[in-house]
Design a protein around this motif. Structure first.
Motif, short mmCIF file in Angstrom:
data_model
loop_
_atom_site.label_atom_id
_atom_site.label_comp_id
_atom_site.label_asym_id
_atom_site.label_seq_id
_atom_site.Cartn_x
_atom_site.Cartn_y
_atom_site.Cartn_z
N GLU A 251 0.87 -1.02 0.07
CA GLU A 251 -0.05 -0.10 0.01
C GLU A 251 0.69 1.38 -0.08
O GLU A 251 0.49 2.36 -0.76
N TRP A 257 -4.33 -2.60 -3.90
CA TRP A 257 -5.23 -3.25 -4.12
C TRP A 257 -5.72 -4.76 -3.05
O TRP A 257 -6.88 -4.94 -2.89
N HIS A 260 -7.13 -3.47 0.04
CA HIS A 260 -8.49 -3.10 -0.07
C HIS A 260 -9.48 -4.35 0.03
O HIS A 260 -10.45 -4.17 0.45
#
Length: 317
Positions: A251, A257, A260
Motif C-alpha cells: 500500500e 489493491w 483493499h
C-alpha cells in the motif's frame, strides 16, 4: 527569593517536559514492541534448542551469553544503522520492513510444511568432538547469535516503523528501550522454559506437600505441551505479522489493491455480526493476512533454501 522561586519554577517546567518525554518514549516503545510480537514469540520458541544436550549447570551461562550477544546486535549494530537509514534514506525502511515480513512468512510456511509433511533436514550436521564440550558450546553460542541477528533486525525494523515521528534522541531512546525490554523478556522467558524441568523435578522430589509435588510432576509433564503451544502460536503470529507487513508495504509503495480486498472482506464479515463487529473485523483481517503470508512463504521456500541459504552460509563461513 523571587529569583529562587523563578528558578524552581523553571526546573519544575523542565521536569514536566522530561516526564512527558519519558511517557512518550515508553508509550512508543510499548506500541512498537507489540508490533514485533510475532518475532518475539518465535525467538522465545527457537532459542531453547541451543542449550539442548549441555549439562544443567551450563544452561543459564549459555543463555546469558546469547542474551548479551543479542543486546550487542540490537544496540551496537542495528540501532545506529537503522537510525542512520531513517535519517538519510527513509525510503529504504519500507522495503527493509517488507523484506523482514517476507522472511517471517518464509519461516512460518517452513514450519507449516514440516508439520504437514515431516521430512528429514538435508543439512548435514558438523561432527563435534564429544571430548571438547567447550568448542561445541562456543559454536552453539555463535550460531545462536547469528540467528538472533536476523530476528533482532526484524524486531528493530518493525519497531522503528511503529514509532511516531519523534525528535532524533526520543526515537533513539524508544528504539533502545524496545531492544532492551524485548531482549530481557525473551531470554528471561527462555531461561524459565529451559529450567522448568529442573524446577519441576526438584519440586516433585523435595517438596513437603503432596500438592506441591504433584505440581512439580505436572510441570515436567506439561513442558512438551507448552513448547508445542509456543511453536504453534509463534508460527501463526509470524504468518499474520509477516503477511500484514507485506500488505501494508505494498500500500505504501502504491499497490493498495490487496489491502483493499482484505479490508472489504473483513468489513463484509463484520457487519454480519454487529454485536462484535470490531472483533470479527480484526479476526478476519488477521486470518486473511495470515493466509496471504502462508501463500507468500510457500512461494519463497524454494528460493530461500536453494539460493539464499547457500549464499548466507558462504558469507558466514
Amino acid at each position: 527569593m523571587s529569583g529562587l522561586l523563578a528558578l524552581l519554577d523553571d526546573v519544575a517546567a523542565i521536569a514536566k517536559v522530561a516526564a512527558a518525554s519519558v511517557d512518550d518514549i515508553a508509550a512508543a516503545a510499548a506500541k512498537a514492541g507489540a508490533k514485533a510480537a510475532g518475532v518475539v514469540i518465535d525467538d522465545a520458541a527457537v532459542t531453547p534448542k541451543y542449550v539442548h544436550g549441555f549439562e544443567a549447570k551450563r544452561e543459564l551461562p549459555i543463555i546469558w551469553r546469547i542474551a548479551v550477544g543479542s543486546l550487542r546486535n540490537k544496540l551496537v549494530v542495528l540501532l545506529p544503522a537503522l537510525l542512520a537509514l531513517n535519517a538519510l534514506a527513509p525510503w529504504v525502511i519500507t522495503p527493509l520492513l517488507m523484506l523482514g515480513g517476507a522472511y517471517l512468512c518464509f519461516e512460518g510456511a517452513e514450519k507449516v510444511l514440516h508439520a504437514v509433511l515431516p521430512h528429514a533436514s538435508h543439512a548435514v550436521e558438523e561432527a563435534h568432538d564429544p571430548k571438547d564440550p567447550t568448542r561445541l558450546e562456543e559454536e552453539k553460542i555463535a550460531g545462536a547469535i547469528k540467528t538472533d541477528f536476523i530476528l533482532s533486525a526484524e524486531i528493530m525494523t518493525i519497531s522503528l516503523a511503529a514509532i511516531p515521528d519523534f525528535p532524533f534522541w526520543q526515537e533513539a531512546a524508544a528504539l533502545a528501550l524496545v531492544g532492551v525490554v524485548i531482549t530481557l523478556m525473551v531470554y528471561g522467558a527462555v531461561a524459565l522454559i529451559v529450567k522448568m524441568d529442573d524446577i519441576g523435578l526438584h519440586m516433585a522430589a523435595e517438596a513437603r506437600l503432596a500438592a506441591t509435588r504433584a505440581l512439580g510432576r505436572g510441570l515436567v509433564k506439561g513442558m512438551p505441551g507448552l513448547m508445542w503451544v509456543l511453536s504453534t502460536v509463534g508460527t501463526a503470529a509470524m504468518l499474520w505479522v509477516g503477511g500484514s507487513i507485506v500488505v501494508h508495504g505494498l500500500e505504501v509503495l502504491g499497490m493498495p489493491w490487496l489491502g483493499h480486498v482484505i479490508h472489504d472482506i473483513a468489513h463484509a464479515a463484520a457487519v454480519i455480526v454487529p454485536q462484535a463487529e470490531a472483533v470479527v473485523n480484526w479476526i478476519v483481517k488477521a486470518a486473511l493476512d495470515g493466509v496471504f503470508g502462508l501463500v507468500l512463504g510457500l512461494a519463497l521456500v524454494p528460493v530461500a533454501t536453494g539460493v539464499v541459504a547457500p549464499l548466507w552460509a558462504a558469507v558466514w563461513r
